[in-house]
Scaffold this active site. Structure first.
Site, PDB file in Angstrom:
ATOM      1  N   ASP A   1      -0.852  11.661  10.995  1.00  0.00           N
ATOM      2  CA  ASP A   1      -0.715  10.268  10.547  1.00  0.00           C
ATOM      3  C   ASP A   1      -1.012   9.350  11.733  1.00  0.00           C
ATOM      4  OD1 ASP A   1       1.278   8.996   8.016  1.00  0.00           O
ATOM      5  OD2 ASP A   1       0.622   7.717   9.661  1.00  0.00           O
TER       6      ASP A   1
ATOM      7  N   LEU B   1      -2.884  12.804   1.788  1.00  0.00           N
ATOM      8  CA  LEU B   1      -2.282  11.586   1.232  1.00  0.00           C
ATOM      9  C   LEU B   1      -2.596  10.338   2.045  1.00  0.00           C
ATOM     10  CD1 LEU B   1       0.420  13.910   1.091  1.00  0.00           C
ATOM     11  CD2 LEU B   1       0.913  12.205  -0.650  1.00  0.00           C
TER      12      LEU B   1
ATOM     13  N   THR C   1      -4.856   8.441  -7.482  1.00  0.00           N
ATOM     14  CA  THR C   1      -4.081   7.498  -8.282  1.00  0.00           C
ATOM     15  C   THR C   1      -4.674   7.342  -9.687  1.00  0.00           C
ATOM     16  OG1 THR C   1      -3.612   5.131  -8.472  1.00  0.00           O
ATOM     17  CG2 THR C   1      -5.489   5.705  -7.129  1.00  0.00           C
ATOM     18  N   ASP C   2      -3.845   6.906 -10.618  1.00  0.00           N
ATOM     19  CA  ASP C   2      -4.372   6.628 -11.970  1.00  0.00           C
ATOM     20  C   ASP C   2      -5.234   5.366 -11.984  1.00  0.00           C
ATOM     21  OD1 ASP C   2      -2.333   4.769 -11.585  1.00  0.00           O
ATOM     22  OD2 ASP C   2      -1.337   5.138 -13.503  1.00  0.00           O
ATOM     23  N   GLU C   3      -5.159   4.578 -10.884  1.00  0.00           N
ATOM     24  CA  GLU C   3      -5.880   3.293 -10.895  1.00  0.00           C
ATOM     25  C   GLU C   3      -7.398   3.474 -10.905  1.00  0.00           C
ATOM     26  OE1 GLU C   3      -4.125   0.264  -8.400  1.00  0.00           O
ATOM     27  OE2 GLU C   3      -2.181   1.259  -8.464  1.00  0.00           O
TER      28      GLU C   3
ATOM     29  N   TYR D   1      -9.034  -1.365  -3.697  1.00  0.00           N
ATOM     30  CA  TYR D   1      -8.231  -0.154  -3.493  1.00  0.00           C
ATOM     31  C   TYR D   1      -8.665   0.958  -4.434  1.00  0.00           C
ATOM     32  CZ  TYR D   1      -4.302   3.079  -4.198  1.00  0.00           C
ATOM     33  OH  TYR D   1      -3.533   4.210  -4.351  1.00  0.00           O
ATOM     34  N   SER D   2      -8.698   0.647  -5.738  1.00  0.00           N
ATOM     35  CA  SER D   2      -9.000   1.727  -6.695  1.00  0.00           C
ATOM     36  C   SER D   2     -10.450   2.183  -6.564  1.00  0.00           C
ATOM     37  CB  SER D   2      -8.664   1.322  -8.126  1.00  0.00           C
ATOM     38  OG  SER D   2      -9.267   0.105  -8.489  1.00  0.00           O
TER      39      SER D   2
ATOM     40  N   SER E   1     -12.069   2.358  -3.743  1.00  0.00           N
ATOM     41  CA  SER E   1     -12.135   3.257  -2.574  1.00  0.00           C
ATOM     42  C   SER E   1     -11.527   4.618  -2.901  1.00  0.00           C
ATOM     43  CB  SER E   1     -11.452   2.624  -1.351  1.00  0.00           C
ATOM     44  OG  SER E   1     -10.055   2.526  -1.551  1.00  0.00           O
ATOM     45  N   LYS E   2     -10.468   4.634  -3.715  1.00  0.00           N
ATOM     46  CA  LYS E   2      -9.879   5.924  -4.106  1.00  0.00           C
ATOM     47  C   LYS E   2     -10.832   6.671  -5.042  1.00  0.00           C
ATOM     48  CE  LYS E   2      -6.305   7.449  -3.289  1.00  0.00           C
ATOM     49  NZ  LYS E   2      -5.813   8.291  -2.158  1.00  0.00           N
TER      50      LYS E   2
ATOM     51  N   PRO F   1       8.758 -13.029  -6.730  1.00  0.00           N
ATOM     52  CA  PRO F   1       7.455 -13.559  -7.165  1.00  0.00           C
ATOM     53  C   PRO F   1       6.766 -12.683  -8.207  1.00  0.00           C
ATOM     54  CG  PRO F   1       7.234 -12.498  -5.016  1.00  0.00           C
ATOM     55  CD  PRO F   1       8.678 -12.368  -5.405  1.00  0.00           C
TER      56      PRO F   1
ATOM     57  N   TYR G   1       3.866 -11.963 -10.691  1.00  0.00           N
ATOM     58  CA  TYR G   1       2.479 -12.418 -10.847  1.00  0.00           C
ATOM     59  C   TYR G   1       2.170 -12.742 -12.307  1.00  0.00           C
ATOM     60  CZ  TYR G   1       1.502 -10.315  -6.205  1.00  0.00           C
ATOM     61  OH  TYR G   1       1.494  -9.977  -4.874  1.00  0.00           O
TER      62      TYR G   1
ATOM     63  N   TYR H   1       2.412 -14.768   0.048  1.00  0.00           N
ATOM     64  CA  TYR H   1       3.200 -15.533  -0.914  1.00  0.00           C
ATOM     65  C   TYR H   1       3.260 -17.019  -0.585  1.00  0.00           C
ATOM     66  CZ  TYR H   1       4.327 -10.915  -2.616  1.00  0.00           C
ATOM     67  OH  TYR H   1       4.217  -9.634  -3.122  1.00  0.00           O
TER      68      TYR H   1
HETATM   69  P1  NAD Z   1       1.791   4.570   2.104  1.00  0.00           P
HETATM   70  O1  NAD Z   1       0.972   3.352   2.326  1.00  0.00           O
HETATM   71  O2  NAD Z   1       3.265   4.468   2.000  1.00  0.00           O
HETATM   72  O3  NAD Z   1       1.497   5.628   3.273  1.00  0.00           O
HETATM   73  C1  NAD Z   1       0.216   5.898   3.739  1.00  0.00           C
HETATM   74  C2  NAD Z   1       0.339   6.694   5.020  1.00  0.00           C
HETATM   75  O4  NAD Z   1      -0.995   6.958   5.498  1.00  0.00           O
HETATM   76  C3  NAD Z   1       1.068   5.956   6.146  1.00  0.00           C
HETATM   77  O5  NAD Z   1       1.957   6.831   6.806  1.00  0.00           O
HETATM   78  C4  NAD Z   1      -0.054   5.527   7.087  1.00  0.00           C
HETATM   79  O6  NAD Z   1       0.350   5.446   8.449  1.00  0.00           O
HETATM   80  C5  NAD Z   1      -1.066   6.638   6.879  1.00  0.00           C
HETATM   81  N1  NAD Z   1      -2.427   6.195   7.191  1.00  0.00           N
HETATM   82  C6  NAD Z   1      -3.063   5.079   6.749  1.00  0.00           C
HETATM   83  N2  NAD Z   1      -4.286   4.990   7.290  1.00  0.00           N
HETATM   84  C7  NAD Z   1      -4.438   6.093   8.073  1.00  0.00           C
HETATM   85  C8  NAD Z   1      -5.501   6.565   8.888  1.00  0.00           C
HETATM   86  N3  NAD Z   1      -6.646   5.881   9.013  1.00  0.00           N
HETATM   87  N4  NAD Z   1      -5.336   7.737   9.542  1.00  0.00           N
HETATM   88  C9  NAD Z   1      -4.178   8.445   9.423  1.00  0.00           C
HETATM   89  N5  NAD Z   1      -3.130   8.028   8.684  1.00  0.00           N
HETATM   90  C10 NAD Z   1      -3.269   6.864   8.017  1.00  0.00           C
HETATM   91  O7  NAD Z   1       1.165   5.249   0.808  1.00  0.00           O
HETATM   92  P2  NAD Z   1       1.870   6.059  -0.368  1.00  0.00           P
HETATM   93  O8  NAD Z   1       2.344   5.102  -1.390  1.00  0.00           O
HETATM   94  O9  NAD Z   1       2.806   7.046   0.195  1.00  0.00           O
HETATM   95  O10 NAD Z   1       0.598   6.809  -0.987  1.00  0.00           O
HETATM   96  C11 NAD Z   1       0.201   8.073  -0.481  1.00  0.00           C
HETATM   97  C12 NAD Z   1      -1.010   8.547  -1.251  1.00  0.00           C
HETATM   98  O11 NAD Z   1      -0.695   8.651  -2.636  1.00  0.00           O
HETATM   99  C13 NAD Z   1      -2.216   7.609  -1.157  1.00  0.00           C
HETATM  100  O12 NAD Z   1      -3.375   8.385  -1.069  1.00  0.00           O
HETATM  101  C14 NAD Z   1      -2.169   6.837  -2.467  1.00  0.00           C
HETATM  102  O13 NAD Z   1      -3.466   6.424  -2.853  1.00  0.00           O
HETATM  103  C15 NAD Z   1      -1.613   7.881  -3.414  1.00  0.00           C
HETATM  104  N6  NAD Z   1      -0.871   7.362  -4.558  1.00  0.00           N
HETATM  105  C16 NAD Z   1       0.139   6.452  -4.383  1.00  0.00           C
HETATM  106  C17 NAD Z   1       0.871   6.001  -5.484  1.00  0.00           C
HETATM  107  C18 NAD Z   1       2.018   5.044  -5.325  1.00  0.00           C
HETATM  108  O14 NAD Z   1       2.571   4.587  -6.326  1.00  0.00           O
HETATM  109  N7  NAD Z   1       2.452   4.714  -4.116  1.00  0.00           N
HETATM  110  C19 NAD Z   1       0.540   6.478  -6.759  1.00  0.00           C
HETATM  111  C20 NAD Z   1      -0.496   7.400  -6.907  1.00  0.00           C
HETATM  112  C21 NAD Z   1      -1.190   7.847  -5.788  1.00  0.00           C
HETATM  113  P1  TYD Z   2       2.421  -2.842  -7.083  1.00  0.00           P
HETATM  114  O1  TYD Z   2       3.785  -2.330  -6.764  1.00  0.00           O
HETATM  115  O2  TYD Z   2       1.667  -3.598  -6.040  1.00  0.00           O
HETATM  116  O3  TYD Z   2       1.580  -1.590  -7.609  1.00  0.00           O
HETATM  117  P2  TYD Z   2       0.107  -1.555  -8.329  1.00  0.00           P
HETATM  118  O4  TYD Z   2      -0.533  -2.885  -8.228  1.00  0.00           O
HETATM  119  O5  TYD Z   2      -0.588  -0.537  -7.505  1.00  0.00           O
HETATM  120  O6  TYD Z   2       0.373  -1.136  -9.731  1.00  0.00           O
HETATM  121  O7  TYD Z   2       2.534  -3.781  -8.351  1.00  0.00           O
HETATM  122  C1  TYD Z   2       3.111  -3.325  -9.556  1.00  0.00           C
HETATM  123  C2  TYD Z   2       2.998  -4.444 -10.574  1.00  0.00           C
HETATM  124  O8  TYD Z   2       3.813  -5.548 -10.151  1.00  0.00           O
HETATM  125  C3  TYD Z   2       1.592  -4.994 -10.690  1.00  0.00           C
HETATM  126  O9  TYD Z   2       1.341  -5.358 -12.058  1.00  0.00           O
HETATM  127  C4  TYD Z   2       1.604  -6.248  -9.839  1.00  0.00           C
HETATM  128  C5  TYD Z   2       3.047  -6.741  -9.974  1.00  0.00           C
HETATM  129  N1  TYD Z   2       3.585  -7.449  -8.795  1.00  0.00           N
HETATM  130  C6  TYD Z   2       4.188  -8.702  -8.954  1.00  0.00           C
HETATM  131  O10 TYD Z   2       4.285  -9.243 -10.080  1.00  0.00           O
HETATM  132  N2  TYD Z   2       4.677  -9.341  -7.846  1.00  0.00           N
HETATM  133  C7  TYD Z   2       4.576  -8.800  -6.599  1.00  0.00           C
HETATM  134  O11 TYD Z   2       5.022  -9.442  -5.607  1.00  0.00           O
HETATM  135  C8  TYD Z   2       3.978  -7.507  -6.452  1.00  0.00           C
HETATM  136  C9  TYD Z   2       3.856  -6.868  -5.103  1.00  0.00           C
HETATM  137  C10 TYD Z   2       3.507  -6.865  -7.579  1.00  0.00           C
END
Ligand code: NAD
Ligand code: TYD
Length: 349
Positions: free
Chosen positions: A35, A83, A132-134, A157-158, A160-161, A212, A214, A348
């Site tokens: 990481d 991840l 991700t599902d996105e 984001y989506s 790039s994934k 906040p 959205y 914000y």
């Molecule tokens: P997060 O942002 O909490 O953590 C990401 C981690 O990656 C951090 O520790 C960061 O330091 C590290 N990182 C970022 N850029 C890096 C780089 N260039 N080199 C090395 N390390 C780096 O993310 P998360 O929510 O834990 O998500 C983890 C994975 O799961 C991601 O790939 C995300 O797309 C996927 N995912 C997340 C969710 C969600 O709801 N959070 C849902 C589905 C999939």
């Molecule tokens: P988020 O947690 O950013 O996840 P994702 O966009 O990846 O689904 O947001 C979840 C939902 O909440 C999304 O519809 C956007 C909304 N949201 C707000 O309404 N206010 C906020 O400040 C944030 C961060 C998200």
């Protein structure tokens, strides 16, 4: 024989739960957590397991191809769970290039390093990509994302994934690299960085700051407790088929505004505040550009083929999550000082 397992992004939210699960459950694995510790990476998340003999932290950036190569050659990783990513949609709107660098180029660098080390001897090797599902884009009022749903990403984001998923599949098809991908819905739980909806709102309620929401708040997400995601990753890693994709979800759809009201009620109870006081903090703000209306996962494949299902209800998971934030205020204070304040002001206004 001891297996060398590389987990990238293990200092982040989901990664830290996966690292803990693997370190504790599989003493025969040597777990390397690689990481770069961006704002989202936090070694405090792993304080409880940092001294285990089968755990090692490598501070490396996945955008640095040479450093990755060196790590692969030195530690001879057998399997990878990837991840590491930039993970927040709002940040991808202000800085899309950072998402391309880490999520696309970083993933390619990892694929290359694995291909080079394994050199066509793929026996007992695996590249497991966490997605991700996105990537499927948005749903209307009906329907669910299946593994066969065409990719249609809307945010940087989506996109790039999605791109990284395509590269992982391409390495499977073209070079025979053993790969597997899972696409999960929105996670929540302990150690979640307070920029995402649930931890941000928990943090704001604690501090009596506005919440906040959205747009009109009628956006829908499918929420899964992070430990249930980690358990699914464990199953896919050990039992999933090569070249397969698994959708993982909570069977748990909530409109944002309903979720926020439930969170407010639980927080009022836990904080001993008058019922209704947290709801007064709700403020409707300008919508996110390109905001996806609804995500919902059909998780029947992983359920039928691997026997996975979520173990906690949403109320149980939310309650555990709130308790964690209330007993870890120091963690919250540490991650919300410094740069976070700048981010918050900009996002914000
Ligand atoms: P997060 O942002 O909490 O953590 C990401 C981690 O990656 C951090 O520790 C960061 O330091 C590290 N990182 C970022 N850029 C890096 C780089 N260039 N080199 C090395 N390390 C780096 O993310 P998360 O929510 O834990 O998500 C983890 C994975 O799961 C991601 O790939 C995300 O797309 C996927 N995912 C997340 C969710 C969600 O709801 N959070 C849902 C589905 C999939
Ligand atoms: P988020 O947690 O950013 O996840 P994702 O966009 O990846 O689904 O947001 C979840 C939902 O909440 C999304 O519809 C956007 C909304 N949201 C707000 O309404 N206010 C906020 O400040 C944030 C961060 C998200």
């Amino acid at each position: 024989m001891k297996r060398n397992i590389l987990i990238t992004g293990g200092a982040g939210f989901i990664g830290s739960h996966v690292v803990r699960l693997f370190v504790q459950k599989y003493p025969d694995y040597h777990i390397y957590n690689l990481d770069s510790l961006t704002y989202a990476g936090n070694l405090e998340n792993l304080d409880d397991i940092k001294d285990y003999n089968n755990y090692e932290f490598l501070k490396t950036d996945i955008t640095d191809a040479n450093a990755l190569d060196q790590a692969f050659q030195k530690y001879k990783f057998d399997k990878v769970i990837h991840l590491a990513a930039e993970s927040h949609v709002d940040r991808s709107i202000t800085d899309p290039l950072a998402f391309a660098r880490t999520n696309i180029m970083g993933t390619l660098n990892l694929l290359e390093a694995a291909k080079k080390l394994w050199d066509d001897d793929f026996e007992d090797k695996l590249f497991y990509h966490i997605s991700t599902d996105e990537v499927y884009g948005t749903l209307g009022d009906n329907g669910l994302f299946k593994e066969t749903t065409p990719y249609d990403p809307n945010s940087p984001y989506s996109a790039s994934k999605a791109s990284s998923d395509h590269f992982v599949r391409a390495y499977g098809e073209t070079y025979g690299l053993p790969i597997v991908i899972s696409n999960c819905s929105n996670n929540y739980g302990p150690n979640h960085f307070p920029e995402k909806l649930i931890p941000l709102f928990i943090s704001n309620i604690i501090n009596n700051k506005s919440l906040p929401v959205y747009g009109d708040g009628n956006y829908t997400r499918d929420w899964l407790f992070v430990e249930d995601h980690a358990a699914a990753i464990d199953l896919v890693f050990h039992k999933g088929g090569t070249d397969e994709t698994y959708n993982i979800g909570g069977f748990n759809e909530w409109k944002n505004i309903d979720l926020v009201k439930l969170l407010c009620r639980l927080m009022d109870e836990k904080l001993g505040r008058a019922l209704g006081s947290s709801e007064k903090l709700i403020t409707y703000v300008k919508d996110r550009p390109g905001h996806d209306l609804r995500y919902a996962i059909d998780a029947s494949k992983i359920n039928k083929e691997l026997g996975w299902k979520p173990t906690v209800t949403f109320e149980q998971g939310l309650s555990k999550t709130i308790d964690w934030y209330l007993t870890n205020e120091e963690w919250l204070k540490n991650v919300t000082s410094g740069d976070y304040q700048e981010y918050y002001k900009k996002q914000y206004k």
